[in-house]
Design an enzyme around this catalytic site. Structure first.
Site, mmCIF file in Angstrom:
data_model
loop_
_atom_site.group_PDB
_atom_site.id
_atom_site.type_symbol
_atom_site.label_atom_id
_atom_site.label_comp_id
_atom_site.label_asym_id
_atom_site.label_seq_id
_atom_site.Cartn_x
_atom_site.Cartn_y
_atom_site.Cartn_z
ATOM 1 N N ASP A 232 0.847 -1.191 0.000
ATOM 2 C CA ASP A 232 0.000 0.000 0.000
ATOM 3 C C ASP A 232 0.888 1.248 0.000
ATOM 4 O OD1 ASP A 232 -1.891 1.948 0.300
ATOM 5 O OD2 ASP A 232 -2.770 1.143 2.139
ATOM 6 N N GLU A 267 -1.470 -1.017 -4.022
ATOM 7 C CA GLU A 267 -2.597 -0.146 -3.679
ATOM 8 C C GLU A 267 -2.187 1.320 -3.772
ATOM 9 O OE1 GLU A 267 -5.376 0.676 0.252
ATOM 10 O OE2 GLU A 267 -4.796 -1.386 -0.230
ATOM 11 N N ASP A 301 -8.129 2.431 -3.302
ATOM 12 C CA ASP A 301 -8.621 2.718 -1.954
ATOM 13 C C ASP A 301 -8.847 4.220 -1.811
ATOM 14 O OD1 ASP A 301 -9.136 3.098 0.720
ATOM 15 O OD2 ASP A 301 -7.127 2.603 1.406
ATOM 16 N N GLN A 323 -10.597 -1.786 -2.359
ATOM 17 C CA GLN A 323 -10.778 -1.921 -0.921
ATOM 18 C C GLN A 323 -11.999 -1.092 -0.511
ATOM 19 O OE1 GLN A 323 -8.856 -1.194 3.477
ATOM 20 N NE2 GLN A 323 -7.501 -0.922 1.732
ATOM 21 N N LYS A 325 -13.645 0.441 2.033
ATOM 22 C CA LYS A 325 -13.259 0.847 3.384
ATOM 23 C C LYS A 325 -14.518 1.128 4.196
ATOM 24 C CE LYS A 325 -8.896 2.986 4.696
ATOM 25 N NZ LYS A 325 -7.945 2.111 4.029
#
Length: 411
Positions: A232, A267, A301, A323, A325
């Protein structure tokens, strides 16, 4: 089934980690032990890194049962369209609004109760974190009223069957890049390390770090274990390379080459100032991957986190996985819609969140993961790995044991 709400109260709590001003960290803040010297640059912060605050929800039904939820934000609050840090200063006024809305009301389903939150006038930037915690409690209330698990409630109300097997955990090894990787390997976690890239030297050591991880998998991994690797960037690679797509591809290709034969998911490598720019960046990067024949993959993300944004990223197939979240989406209905959007467009749904969550929200995410048949579920809360993995593994075991095999899907 009906839920008769007798009372709702909030108590001041803390979340599972800390909150930090990500732009300040990435643009030169000097580390001072666990903290940083300097002034924050993002609205809502009093210091660059500070204690997280939470509202603990206690929802009491007419039959005396009390169900729980936790209102909170992610670590990198106030950035990329996310809500600012939650403050106990606002809690009394939030509780007043919630009590006026819910006390004495009856709901026929979780969906009905959760949808009623959308129009609440709450102070400041609190709607999403508050809706997140309250809908956790409402889901628990619906499960209590139905005499079922939360996973079964989601499956019944939104269509589907509770999975017969767990989709796979994604571990955060950021607390200790090395010891936590060893733990993840021995526990056979499906994806790791999700290490947080926040500084230039974090980027520079990645190729050697990936090579080290492969050696640890070979030494510690059991037969047939082939995890995915997850890096990430939190946009840091884009900051370093001025968002040059070709240079970013060169670097990511080197890392992926060091990772063979494992698949690497990157990511948010590039920096964006808006959701539209973030989507365009990822689309460009994915096209460059395809043109070069790279086997590595992308996870979206940052900026793909507020309600409705996941659907746009999925429709554009901006990344191989998104993702979702959960705290950033607020109301659990938004998370459910986001996962379904990914599935409709052939994008892998990664049910994510933050190490800043709590044991309560982590358990709820297990039930959504089982009911929605997602690809991966983030291990949370905290950065120690063991604690979050224990909470979530045990919740999976209890939930599957409580649901008859005949009622589960053949995943």
């Amino acid at each position: 089934m009906s839920m008769d709400i007798a009372e709702i109260r909030l108590a001041p709590g803390i979340a599972g980690f800390w909150v930090q001003d990500q732009p300040a960290v990435q643009t030169g803040a000097r580390r001072d032990g666990f903290f940083y010297d300097g002034e924050p640059v993002s609205p809502g912060f009093r210091s660059i890194k500070e204690p997280s605050q939470a509202y603990c929800v206690m929802l009491r039904l007419a039959d005396g049962a009390t169900l729980l939820g936790d209102c909170l934000t992610v670590v990198d609050a106030g950035y990329a369209g996310r809500p600012a840090p939650l403050r106990h200063d606002d809690m009394a006024s939030v509780e007043e609004v919630l009590r006026a809305h819910f006390v004495g009301r009856r709901y026929a389903s979780f969906r009905e109760a959760a949808a009623s939150l959308d129009d609440l006038a709450l102070p400041g930037d609190t709607l999403r974190p508050v809706a997140y915690g309250v809908t956790q409690a409402l889901l628990g209330a619906a499960a209590h009223a139905a005499g079922a698990t939360m996973a079964e409630v989601i499956a019944r109300e939104f269509g589907g069957t509770v999975a017969s097997q767990w989709p796979g955990f994604a571990a955060v090894c950021e607390g200790d890049w090395y010891a936590n990787v060893d733990k993840a390997i021995v526990r056979r976690v499906a994806m790791f390390p999700h290490c947080g890239i926040q500084k230039k030297d974090d980027v520079e050591r990645l190729p050697d770090y990936v090579a080290w991880m492969l050696g640890r998998v070979e030494k510690l991994g059991s037969s047939g274990y082939k995890p995915d690797l997850h890096i990430d960037f939190h946009s840091m690679l884009g900051r370093m390379l001025d968002n040059d797509v070709e240079q970013a591809c060169d670097f990511l290709a080197r890392v992926a080459d060091r990772a063979r034969p494992y698949t690497v998911y990157f990511e948010d490598p590039l920096l964006a100032e808006t959701a539209d720019q973030a989507r365009e960046n990822l689309v460009s990067l994915r096209r460059a991957f395809d043109k070069r024949g790279l086997s590595c993959r992308l996870i979206a993300d940052e900026w793909a986190n507020s309600p409705g944004q996941v659907a746009q990223f999925a429709a554009d197939r901006a990344a191989h996985a998104i993702q979702v979240k959960m705290p950033d989406n607020g109301n659990l209905l938004n998370t459910i819609r986001a996962v379904r959007s990914c599935q409709e467009h052939g994008v892998l749904p990664y049910l994510g969140g933050s190490v800043n969550e709590t044991d309560v929200s982590a358990r709820v995410s297990v039930h959504l993961g089982l009911a929605l048949d997602v690809w991966r579920v983030l291990v949370k809360p905290g950065k120690g790995l063991d604690e979050g993995l224990m909470i979530m593994t045990n919740e999976v075991a209890r939930t599957l044991a409580a649901i008859p095999q005949a009622s589960r899907g053949a995943r």
